[in-house]
Enzyme design. Structure first.
Site, PDB file in Angstrom:
ATOM      1  N   PRO A 244      65.264  30.523  41.444  1.00 24.43           N
ATOM      2  CG  PRO A 244      63.534  29.126  40.786  1.00 24.43           C
ATOM      3  CD  PRO A 244      64.326  29.517  41.980  1.00 24.43           C
ATOM      4  CD  GLU A 245      66.867  36.281  42.341  1.00 22.36           C
ATOM      5  OE1 GLU A 245      66.915  37.453  41.917  1.00 22.36           O
ATOM      6  OE2 GLU A 245      67.250  35.954  43.473  1.00 22.36           O
TER       7      GLU A 245
END
Length: 266
Positions: free
Chosen positions: A2-3
Site C-alpha cells: 500500500p502506497e
C-alpha cells in the site's frame, strides 16, 4: 504494497460499496472499540489522505484506518466467500444490503469524531494525490534537514504524504541519485524536479490495477529497480543491488543501480 496510489484506489472501492447506504452490520474487532455499533447509520463518504483512510458515517463519526505494510480492505457481494485472510486477521466488518467491506490486518483502526479528523492526519505533509498538493511546500519540507538521506526524507509522511518504499527507490533511480545521498547534496535541478516527478509517478498509477513506473506492461519490467536485485538494470544493464535503509522506525529493503545512480551507498 500500500502506497498513496493503492490507498486512493481502496478509498474509491470502499466509497462505491458503502457511501449512500445504511449499515446493516458493524463489527470493529479491536478492544477499544469492540462495543461500538454503527448499525443503522448511513456511510457518507470514504476518502484517502496520504496513506490514511477516512470512512465518514452519519452522526459525525469517522472510522480511521491505516494499511501500513500489509493491511487491506476487501469488498464482497452477498454470499461471496471471503478470501482476504484467516478469520483471526479480520479487524473490521462494515456491511449494507448489497456489499460487505472487510478490513484485514489493519494496524490502525479507530473511531473518532469527524470534527477531530485533524488529530489523525494534521501531521501529514502535502498529499501527492490530494486537493492540498503543493510541490513548493513539499520541497521546503524535504530541505529542512539537508543532512538527512533522501530515501528517509521521502518516507517521512510529514514532508509529503503518499510515498512508500517502492516509490522511494523508483524516484531515486529516475533522479539518478542513491537513496543515501543527503537531501542537501541533491543537484539544484534534481531537487526542483523531485516533487513534480513524485506527483507524476503516483498520478499515473492512481487508476492502474498494476503499478508501473517504467511505462512498460511486462510484469518483470514495470519497475526500474524495486524488487529487481540481482537483475540487470533496464537502462544500463548493471546488476541491481539491494540493502536495508532506515526511515526512523524500521529498516526497509532499498534498491538501486550502481551504474545509473550517483552518491553514497549503504
Amino acid at each position: 504494497m500500500p502506497e498513496g496510489d493503492t490507498v486512493l484506489q481502496a478509498a474509491k472501492r470502499l466509497h462505491t460499496a458503502l457511501a449512500g447506504e445504511v449499515l446493516t452490520r458493524s463489527d470493529l474487532r479491536v478492544p477499544r472499540f469492540a462495543t461500538a455499533d454503527l448499525t443503522g447509520r448511513e456511510v457518507l463518504d470514504v476518502t484517502a489522505r496520504g496513506k490514511h483512510l477516512l470512512t465518514r458515517v452519519e452522526g459525525g463519526l469517522t472510522l480511521h484506518s491505516h494499511l501500513r505494510m500489509d493491511g487491506s480492505w476487501k469488498i464482497y457481494a452477498p454470499g461471496e466467500r471471503w478470501r482476504g485472510g484467516p478469520t483471526h486477521q479480520i479487524r473490521a466488518i462494515l456491511a449494507n444490503e448489497h456489499r460487505t467491506a472487510v478490513g484485514y490486518r489493519l494496524p490502525v483502526l479507530e473511531l473518532i469524531r469527524t470534527t477531530e479528523e485533524f488529530k489523525a492526519v494534521s501531521h501529514l505533509g502535502p498529499d501527492l494525490l490530494g486537493p492540498d498538493w503543493d510541490p513548493d511546500a513539499a520541497l521546503r519540507n524535504l530541505l529542512k534537514d539537508p543532512a538527512r538521506p533522501l530515501g528517509e526524507a521521502l518516507l517521512d509522511q510529514r514532508n509529503l504524504a503518499g510515498i512508500g518504499n517502492i516509490y522511494k527507490s523508483e524516484l531515486c533511480f529516475v533522479l539518478r541519485v542513491t537513496p543515501w545521498l543527503p537531501v542537501g547534496d541533491l543537484p539544484a535541478d534534481a531537487a526542483a524536479r523531485l516533487p513534480l516527478l513524485a506527483h507524476k509517478l503516483l498520478d499515473a498509477n492512481r487508476d492502474r490495477p498494476a503499478r508501473s513506473t517504467t511505462g512498460r506492461a511486462r510484469p518483470s519490467e514495470r519497475l526500474f529497480v524495486y524488487g529487481r536485485a540481482g537483475r540487470p538494470c533496464l537502462r544500463c544493464r548493471t546488476t541491481i543491488r539491494e540493502a536495508n535503509q532506515g526511515d526512523g522506525s524500521r529498516e526497509r529493503p532499498t534498491y538501486w543501480c550502481p551504474g545509473c545512480q550517483q552518491g553514497p551507498i549503504a
